[in-house]
Scaffold this motif. Sequence first.
Motif, mmCIF file in Angstrom:
data_model
loop_
_atom_site.group_PDB
_atom_site.id
_atom_site.type_symbol
_atom_site.label_atom_id
_atom_site.label_comp_id
_atom_site.label_asym_id
_atom_site.label_seq_id
_atom_site.Cartn_x
_atom_site.Cartn_y
_atom_site.Cartn_z
ATOM 1 N N GLU A 128 1.067 -1.260 -0.376
ATOM 2 C CA GLU A 128 0.029 0.157 0.651
ATOM 3 C C GLU A 128 1.046 0.779 -0.183
ATOM 4 N N ILE A 311 -1.704 -3.009 -1.639
ATOM 5 C CA ILE A 311 -2.234 -2.268 -2.239
ATOM 6 C C ILE A 311 -4.292 -2.246 -2.447
ATOM 7 N N GLY A 312 -4.575 -3.511 -2.084
ATOM 8 C CA GLY A 312 -6.278 -3.794 -2.235
ATOM 9 C C GLY A 312 -6.880 -3.628 -3.319
#
Length: 337
Positions: A128, A311-312
């Motif tokens: 992230e 990061i998702g």
Amino acid sequence: MIEYAVEIEKRLELMVEYREVTDAGAWNRLINEHAGHPMQAWGWGELKERTGSWRARRIVVERDGAFAGACQVLVRKLPWPFGHICYAPRGPVADRTADVPRVADDVAAWCKANLSAVSLKIDPAVPEGSVALSSAWLPSEKISLPRTAAIDLAPSEDEIMAGLHSKKARQYIRKAGRSGVTVRSATADDLDAIMDIYHHTAESDDFALHTDEYYRAAFTACSDVNQVFLAEFEGRPLAFLWNITTSGTAFELWGGVTEEGKRLRANYLLKWHAMCAAKEAGAALYDLNGLLEGGVSNFKLLFAGEPTVWIGTFDRPLSPLYHVWDAALKLYRRLFK
């Protein structure tokens, strides 16, 4: 100046070429050469094809004839008129984290041109804050958990052991070994025992499982990346850990432990054995796969200490129908949850 910039961009786009790989050995060599995630390996796509309505496409992105990135894309047909949805589990693959956004855009362009896709979903295992995707990507409902625990496997085994977060974890690893707990690679003959342990663990910890047939399919479909281990005491199965491993990552998929296994600390020795096996296989990172709340996550943090946050999950709309499909899907989930 603006026209000149547009012309340069057009020339850059012309340099992008795509090559589809249809040979399992060639694809896996590429994934390992470029430290791809095991969910990008051939076997994971094979499993999804055998057990569901997905089909796998495997694409190499090249610029000026050189490798730029790669991606295994799972494709599912939707009801008319939506076309297909695409998902790249823990993809795309790129040599540098900084290149992931550009490769993701390239793969999205390929999906739009070749698959009449309504969207592409990605959830790359990159930290992230390390990169920013283009504004065309929208945050999406997660499939794989972005918050996990991970251990660098580059140091020596002694250094990794010394670096385990909890002194208690180190003590329990040694205690289990002294007590006579042993760990070995599992075979197909062990699947009944593994499933018995997993059903016990799922009932105890209240989580859902796939069907037994799914795991049996995974044992053969993912043979290219499987590392499955069984802990025993005097011939009795105590715990299992099922990982998939490439040069990039050893990734914990499933695991379980009996009450006797907990008492003998078999799950501690088992996890340590899996880390050492992953290092020996050449994996750079050991991913304990997902942190939520409660005992299992607390157990993982005994080894890693600090969470790692990826990061998702993001969607790239590729059709004007994307928002219609997304709204319909959310409504369906609310009604039939």
